[in-house]
Enzyme design. Sequence first.
Site, short mmCIF file in Angstrom:
data_model
loop_
_atom_site.label_atom_id
_atom_site.label_comp_id
_atom_site.label_asym_id
_atom_site.label_seq_id
_atom_site.Cartn_x
_atom_site.Cartn_y
_atom_site.Cartn_z
N LYS A 13 0.56 -0.86 -0.27
CA LYS A 13 0.37 0.28 0.01
C LYS A 13 1.17 1.65 0.36
O LYS A 13 0.74 2.09 -0.97
CB LYS A 13 -1.24 0.28 1.29
CG LYS A 13 -1.89 -1.22 1.51
CD LYS A 13 -3.13 -1.15 2.64
CE LYS A 13 -2.56 -1.48 4.46
NZ LYS A 13 -1.50 -2.73 3.83
N ARG A 88 -9.70 1.32 8.03
CA ARG A 88 -9.63 -0.66 8.66
C ARG A 88 -10.33 -0.90 9.31
O ARG A 88 -10.30 -2.20 9.46
CB ARG A 88 -8.30 -0.82 9.79
CG ARG A 88 -6.67 -0.86 8.61
CD ARG A 88 -6.18 -0.22 9.64
NE ARG A 88 -5.06 -1.49 9.88
CZ ARG A 88 -3.58 -0.52 9.21
NH1 ARG A 88 -3.75 0.12 8.38
NH2 ARG A 88 -2.41 -1.40 8.83
N ARG A 122 11.70 -6.15 5.38
CA ARG A 122 11.23 -4.29 4.81
C ARG A 122 12.42 -3.28 5.90
O ARG A 122 12.60 -3.73 7.05
CB ARG A 122 9.71 -3.64 5.08
CG ARG A 122 9.49 -2.74 5.42
CD ARG A 122 8.51 -1.74 5.82
NE ARG A 122 7.62 -2.49 6.22
CZ ARG A 122 6.25 -2.73 6.21
NH1 ARG A 122 5.48 -2.05 5.19
NH2 ARG A 122 5.96 -3.30 7.64
N ARG A 155 11.18 -2.18 11.51
CA ARG A 155 10.29 -1.15 12.51
C ARG A 155 9.59 -2.09 13.32
O ARG A 155 9.79 -3.80 13.24
CB ARG A 155 8.10 -1.19 11.44
CG ARG A 155 8.65 0.05 11.10
CD ARG A 155 7.24 -0.36 9.56
NE ARG A 155 5.82 -0.53 9.79
CZ ARG A 155 4.89 -0.71 9.27
NH1 ARG A 155 4.86 -0.12 8.03
NH2 ARG A 155 3.95 -1.32 10.17
N ARG A 166 -0.49 -9.48 12.41
CA ARG A 166 -1.26 -8.20 12.42
C ARG A 166 -1.92 -8.98 10.70
O ARG A 166 -3.15 -8.49 10.50
CB ARG A 166 -0.14 -7.26 11.07
CG ARG A 166 0.89 -6.56 12.55
CD ARG A 166 1.41 -5.30 12.07
NE ARG A 166 1.99 -4.80 10.82
CZ ARG A 166 3.37 -5.14 10.02
NH1 ARG A 166 4.54 -5.55 10.60
NH2 ARG A 166 2.91 -4.34 9.30
P1 AP5 Z 1 4.72 -2.20 1.95
O1 AP5 Z 1 4.45 -1.11 0.76
O2 AP5 Z 1 5.80 -1.22 3.24
O3 AP5 Z 1 3.75 -1.80 1.90
P2 AP5 Z 1 2.34 -1.91 2.67
O4 AP5 Z 1 0.99 -2.75 2.84
O5 AP5 Z 1 1.87 -0.34 3.15
O6 AP5 Z 1 2.78 -2.06 4.70
P3 AP5 Z 1 3.26 -1.97 5.85
O7 AP5 Z 1 3.01 -3.34 7.01
O8 AP5 Z 1 2.86 -0.73 6.14
O9 AP5 Z 1 0.71 -1.82 6.27
P4 AP5 Z 1 0.35 -1.76 7.60
O10 AP5 Z 1 -1.29 -2.40 7.07
O11 AP5 Z 1 0.78 -3.56 8.30
O12 AP5 Z 1 0.68 -1.03 8.30
P5 AP5 Z 1 0.51 0.81 8.64
O13 AP5 Z 1 1.86 0.80 8.75
O14 AP5 Z 1 -0.79 0.99 7.91
O15 AP5 Z 1 5.69 -2.88 1.57
C1 AP5 Z 1 5.93 -4.31 2.25
C2 AP5 Z 1 7.69 -4.26 1.72
O16 AP5 Z 1 7.74 -4.83 0.46
C3 AP5 Z 1 8.25 -3.07 1.46
O17 AP5 Z 1 10.22 -3.67 2.34
C4 AP5 Z 1 9.02 -2.52 -0.25
O18 AP5 Z 1 9.50 -2.04 -0.20
C5 AP5 Z 1 8.48 -4.09 -0.18
N1 AP5 Z 1 7.39 -4.52 -1.97
C6 AP5 Z 1 6.76 -3.65 -1.90
N2 AP5 Z 1 6.21 -3.90 -3.24
C7 AP5 Z 1 6.97 -4.43 -3.97
C8 AP5 Z 1 7.01 -5.76 -4.89
N3 AP5 Z 1 6.29 -5.66 -6.04
N4 AP5 Z 1 8.08 -6.36 -4.94
C9 AP5 Z 1 9.08 -6.50 -3.59
N5 AP5 Z 1 8.49 -6.06 -2.53
C10 AP5 Z 1 7.59 -5.16 -2.99
O19 AP5 Z 1 0.04 0.34 10.26
C11 AP5 Z 1 1.02 0.22 11.48
C12 AP5 Z 1 -0.13 -0.65 12.55
O20 AP5 Z 1 -0.17 1.27 12.77
C13 AP5 Z 1 -1.03 -0.48 13.10
O21 AP5 Z 1 -0.83 -2.49 12.55
C14 AP5 Z 1 -1.43 -0.72 13.58
O22 AP5 Z 1 -1.62 -0.81 15.28
C15 AP5 Z 1 -1.96 1.14 13.51
N6 AP5 Z 1 -2.71 1.43 12.96
C16 AP5 Z 1 -2.50 1.74 11.54
N7 AP5 Z 1 -3.79 2.96 10.68
C17 AP5 Z 1 -4.49 2.34 11.38
C18 AP5 Z 1 -5.95 2.30 11.88
N8 AP5 Z 1 -6.77 2.95 10.40
N9 AP5 Z 1 -7.05 1.95 12.80
C19 AP5 Z 1 -6.40 1.43 13.72
N10 AP5 Z 1 -4.56 1.28 13.57
C20 AP5 Z 1 -4.16 1.45 12.54
#
Ligand code: AP5
Length: 209
Positions: A13, A88, A122, A155, A166
């Site tokens: 994402k 979410r 990552r 992270r 997660r």
């Molecule tokens: P990346 O682009 O970082 O993936 P992502 O889908 O953004 O993954 P996240 O882990 O950031 O999502 P998440 O939803 O768990 O975390 P968030 O920060 O929102 O890519 C991942 C890896 O793959 C990278 O190394 C990248 O380089 C690689 N990659 C990407 N595309 C690729 C490809 N095509 N081929 C190969 N490699 C590739 O949330 C974290 C925490 O915050 C949550 O657990 C929760 O506690 C809290 N939180 C955030 N938002 C909310 C909400 N709305 N409500 C409640 N709690 C929330």
Amino acid sequence: MRLVLLGPPGAGKGTQAEKLSAHLGVPRISTGDILRHNVAENTDLGKQAKAFMDSGQLVPDELVIKMVERRLKEPDAKRGFILDGFPRTIAQAEALSKLTKLDAVVSLFLEPEELIKRNTGRRVCPKDDTVYHIWMNPPKKPGICDKCGTPLIVRADDREDVVRTRIETYERQTAPLIKYYRDRGMLREVYASGLIGEIFLRTIEALKA
Ligand code: AP5
């Protein structure tokens, strides 16, 4: 363009939201990044959010909804936005529908084992939030951000056991949003395996549909 990116942890994402933000000229709003900055700065919100984030649980709806409401009122979001990681839960989606009208919701999907590899490899820049992967998307100089030269970090929630929690949290609390937005005619599903550039093109195509 007012877009939401949905998808399990590691689906890409953040990576795709960055590219879409540059392409569409609207800001990427990542609730994960905003929360992590609050944790790093030890704000009241950060103190309340930290334990949930470190254990792979969602931060309570009321905290996140207030945070997004404030962010969407900033001038740069008037032209549109890409919401990365929000909503979410159904409660967050309902709250968002009262704040703004969306154009589309992109749901990225990928096999669970691939998600584990992506998360555990990552590396992120704590200064400008650029995301890398040690094998699949490495920085030019190992361990250093290409854009600002800051040392990269792992992270706190990218340990394999927390990644698995997660993914379960996503299945239980966030995956119901797929049906929610499909029922409203807004969903665009994109397979998130392959090169980053290929997935970007698939997303652009899906948005034309
Ligand atoms: P990346 O682009 O970082 O993936 P992502 O889908 O953004 O993954 P996240 O882990 O950031 O999502 P998440 O939803 O768990 O975390 P968030 O920060 O929102 O890519 C991942 C890896 O793959 C990278 O190394 C990248 O380089 C690689 N990659 C990407 N595309 C690729 C490809 N095509 N081929 C190969 N490699 C590739 O949330 C974290 C925490 O915050 C949550 O657990 C929760 O506690 C809290 N939180 C955030 N938002 C909310 C909400 N709305 N409500 C409640 N709690 C929330």
